[in-house]
Design a protein around this motif. Sequence first.
Motif, PDB file in Angstrom:
ATOM      1  N   VAL A  44       0.866  -1.179   0.000  1.00 18.49           N
ATOM      2  CA  VAL A  44       0.000   0.000   0.000  1.00 18.49           C
ATOM      3  C   VAL A  44       0.905   1.232   0.000  1.00 18.49           C
ATOM      4  O   VAL A  44       1.606   1.489   0.981  1.00 18.49           O
ATOM      5  N   PRO A  45       0.932   1.987  -1.089  1.00 17.27           N
ATOM      6  CA  PRO A  45       1.859   3.114  -1.197  1.00 17.27           C
ATOM      7  C   PRO A  45       1.257   4.418  -0.669  1.00 17.27           C
ATOM      8  O   PRO A  45       0.039   4.622  -0.663  1.00 17.27           O
ATOM      9  N   LEU A  46       2.151   5.317  -0.254  1.00 17.59           N
ATOM     10  CA  LEU A  46       1.716   6.621   0.251  1.00 17.59           C
ATOM     11  C   LEU A  46       0.990   7.426  -0.813  1.00 17.59           C
ATOM     12  O   LEU A  46      -0.041   8.042  -0.548  1.00 17.59           O
ATOM     13  N   ASP A  47       1.520   7.458  -2.038  1.00 16.35           N
ATOM     14  CA  ASP A  47       0.939   8.374  -3.020  1.00 16.35           C
ATOM     15  C   ASP A  47      -0.492   7.997  -3.397  1.00 16.35           C
ATOM     16  O   ASP A  47      -1.264   8.859  -3.824  1.00 16.35           O
ATOM     17  N   SER A  48      -0.853   6.721  -3.223  1.00 13.82           N
ATOM     18  CA  SER A  48      -2.255   6.363  -3.453  1.00 13.82           C
ATOM     19  C   SER A  48      -3.180   6.958  -2.392  1.00 13.82           C
ATOM     20  O   SER A  48      -4.391   7.036  -2.610  1.00 13.82           O
ATOM     21  N   GLN A  49      -2.613   7.391  -1.275  1.00 14.05           N
ATOM     22  CA  GLN A  49      -3.411   8.033  -0.232  1.00 14.05           C
ATOM     23  C   GLN A  49      -3.428   9.553  -0.414  1.00 14.05           C
ATOM     24  O   GLN A  49      -4.478  10.191  -0.308  1.00 14.05           O
ATOM     25  N   THR A  50      -2.277  10.128  -0.705  1.00 17.21           N
ATOM     26  CA  THR A  50      -2.181  11.583  -0.770  1.00 17.21           C
ATOM     27  C   THR A  50      -2.601  12.142  -2.127  1.00 17.21           C
ATOM     28  O   THR A  50      -3.309  13.150  -2.199  1.00 17.21           O
ATOM     29  N   TRP A  51      -2.173  11.490  -3.213  1.00 17.48           N
ATOM     30  CA  TRP A  51      -2.481  12.040  -4.536  1.00 17.48           C
ATOM     31  C   TRP A  51      -3.960  11.912  -4.871  1.00 17.48           C
ATOM     32  O   TRP A  51      -4.496  12.721  -5.620  1.00 17.48           O
ATOM     33  N   THR A  52      -4.614  10.887  -4.341  1.00 15.79           N
ATOM     34  CA  THR A  52      -6.057  10.791  -4.552  1.00 15.79           C
ATOM     35  C   THR A  52      -6.753  12.008  -3.966  1.00 15.79           C
ATOM     36  O   THR A  52      -7.657  12.578  -4.576  1.00 15.79           O
ATOM     37  N   SER A  53      -6.323  12.419  -2.783  1.00 15.05           N
ATOM     38  CA  SER A  53      -6.898  13.605  -2.144  1.00 15.05           C
ATOM     39  C   SER A  53      -6.572  14.864  -2.926  1.00 15.05           C
ATOM     40  O   SER A  53      -7.452  15.694  -3.203  1.00 15.05           O
ATOM     41  N   LEU A  54      -5.314  15.023  -3.317  1.00 13.97           N
ATOM     42  CA  LEU A  54      -4.897  16.231  -4.028  1.00 13.97           C
ATOM     43  C   LEU A  54      -5.521  16.328  -5.410  1.00 13.97           C
ATOM     44  O   LEU A  54      -5.904  17.416  -5.861  1.00 13.97           O
ATOM     45  N   ALA A  55      -5.619  15.198  -6.114  1.00 12.64           N
ATOM     46  CA  ALA A  55      -6.087  15.224  -7.503  1.00 12.64           C
ATOM     47  C   ALA A  55      -7.584  15.415  -7.617  1.00 12.64           C
ATOM     48  O   ALA A  55      -8.066  15.961  -8.617  1.00 12.64           O
ATOM     49  N   THR A  56      -8.341  14.953  -6.634  1.00 18.05           N
ATOM     50  CA  THR A  56      -9.803  15.000  -6.731  1.00 18.05           C
ATOM     51  C   THR A  56     -10.450  16.009  -5.796  1.00 18.05           C
ATOM     52  O   THR A  56     -11.563  16.464  -6.065  1.00 18.05           O
ATOM     53  N   GLY A  57      -9.794  16.332  -4.683  1.00 14.20           N
ATOM     54  CA  GLY A  57     -10.408  17.194  -3.675  1.00 14.20           C
ATOM     55  C   GLY A  57     -11.614  16.559  -3.009  1.00 14.20           C
ATOM     56  O   GLY A  57     -12.405  17.245  -2.370  1.00 14.20           O
ATOM     57  N   ASP A  58     -11.756  15.247  -3.139  1.00 12.43           N
ATOM     58  CA  ASP A  58     -12.928  14.535  -2.637  1.00 12.43           C
ATOM     59  C   ASP A  58     -12.711  14.167  -1.174  1.00 12.43           C
ATOM     60  O   ASP A  58     -11.704  13.544  -0.816  1.00 12.43           O
ATOM     61  N   ALA A  59     -13.686  14.510  -0.324  1.00 12.12           N
ATOM     62  CA  ALA A  59     -13.560  14.271   1.113  1.00 12.12           C
ATOM     63  C   ALA A  59     -13.489  12.796   1.466  1.00 12.12           C
ATOM     64  O   ALA A  59     -13.067  12.443   2.574  1.00 12.12           O
ATOM     65  N   ARG A  60     -13.885  11.922   0.546  1.00 10.69           N
ATOM     66  CA  ARG A  60     -13.799  10.487   0.860  1.00 10.69           C
ATOM     67  C   ARG A  60     -12.358  10.067   1.131  1.00 10.69           C
ATOM     68  O   ARG A  60     -12.104   9.073   1.821  1.00 10.69           O
ATOM     69  N   TYR A  61     -11.385  10.807   0.574  1.00 12.22           N
ATOM     70  CA  TYR A  61      -9.985  10.434   0.752  1.00 12.22           C
ATOM     71  C   TYR A  61      -9.368  11.027   2.015  1.00 12.22           C
ATOM     72  O   TYR A  61      -8.180  10.807   2.280  1.00 12.22           O
ATOM     73  N   ASP A  62     -10.160  11.742   2.805  1.00 11.62           N
ATOM     74  CA  ASP A  62      -9.693  12.114   4.136  1.00 11.62           C
ATOM     75  C   ASP A  62      -9.313  10.865   4.920  1.00 11.62           C
ATOM     76  O   ASP A  62      -8.328  10.854   5.663  1.00 11.62           O
ATOM     77  N   ALA A  63     -10.091   9.796   4.752  1.00 17.25           N
ATOM     78  CA  ALA A  63      -9.807   8.541   5.440  1.00 17.25           C
ATOM     79  C   ALA A  63      -8.491   7.937   4.964  1.00 17.25           C
ATOM     80  O   ALA A  63      -7.766   7.303   5.747  1.00 17.25           O
ATOM     81  N   ALA A  64      -8.163   8.127   3.696  1.00 20.49           N
ATOM     82  CA  ALA A  64      -6.902   7.613   3.174  1.00 20.49           C
ATOM     83  C   ALA A  64      -5.718   8.376   3.766  1.00 20.49           C
ATOM     84  O   ALA A  64      -4.686   7.775   4.111  1.00 20.49           O
TER      85      ALA A  64
END
Length: 421
Positions: A284-304
């Motif tokens: 499980v890589p870090l960028d799959s947690q942070t870039w999802t948040s940065l790229a989409t701005g979707d609050a669902r990735y707060d959990a990531a």
Amino acid sequence: MHGSLRRPARRTVSTVLVAAVVLAGAVSVGIGASADADPSTDAGTPDPTLSVSLAYEFLDARVDQFCDGEGRCLPRSYEGGFFTDLPTWDFTPSFVYDDALVVIAYTARGLPDDIRRAQAIGDALLFVQENDPIGDGRTRASYEPHGILQGRVEITGPGSFTGNQAWVGMALTRLFHATGEQRYLDGALRTAQWIQTNTADMVRAPYGYTGGQLEDGTSLEWKSTEHNSDIAGFFTQLAELSGDQIWADRAAVAADFVAAMQSGDGHVDTGTLLDGSTVNTRPVPLDSQTWTSLATGDARYDAAVDWALAHLVATDGQYQGPSISDSDVSKVWFEGSGHLALALKLRGADGDAGRAEALLDSIRLGQRDAANGDGKGIVATSTDGLDSGLGDLYYASLHTGATAWYLLAAAGDNPFALPTD
């Protein structure tokens, strides 16, 4: 190649290393655990304003080192330590992912010389795109800057990975936004069309974009969360600048793929296996947690982001920050510290400002004290030998990409979105 065929990251150096040889769990208080964390009060922490200025000086020197007679420049990505001190070689390739970050970091500050240097890199990216042996709008993973110095294209990383294309595209859209010069938007559109033509998969669910192509034209059939996050950001920017809704629709496809990779506990998996459908759950890589948040701005990735804080933060001597993946959390990946700090800044939940500042303070300590540093640039890792879990090791060597991520985090500038002011 960095990792397996399931997910080679854009920062890969292993393939180029071979070519070059042939040619010559615990959460740290203040970052992960405390919602009331304060910025570092260590009297020895470097001054943030001076630190930023020094980091730009590092990038300036790297950009100015390899330029042709037309003013096109490509900075080497890594220097010092492992990449310089071996007795038989000096590793100089320029990775387009790093180049794109440097372009965007320059536009974030936006001084006249910053824009000039950003354009020098952007024009080099257009040059290698236009002069590619295939010539269909693609760029490659990396190039030898000595080639640019001589006015020619010398490919060192011949793969055409989808994420790389998207980062080149985001650099060009940012340059068009900053300068209004049409050649940058034209180059971005060529890049986007290559991605759409060669990697769109609307047959195998979850639909999205595959990994790109190898040197021999072989298509990579897996899909990457990382790559699709890049595409979501790039195509959204392209829709905004071009006024063409089709790019927004295509960005939504990539964003939907990313959403399909989110697990029940909130973390986002790396992508799919070779069949393009089965979820690849390790590592499980870090960028799959942070870039999802940065790229989409979707609050669902707060959990990531919270998952990353709970599972990926490392302590290595005086340094604290995230690792690359859950495979090895013994050392700090300063590049990742930058995008985690930025994700926290932009999320703005209780305690996030303190957590972000703690990450930035640790980067500044590394800027000053880390092995193989120069007091200006940022090294890739706190110490040598960080295992990515994807097939290679990372080293404490000065890195343009890590330095650019630090500058973007310090400025609060999201590379996946165009500036609004």
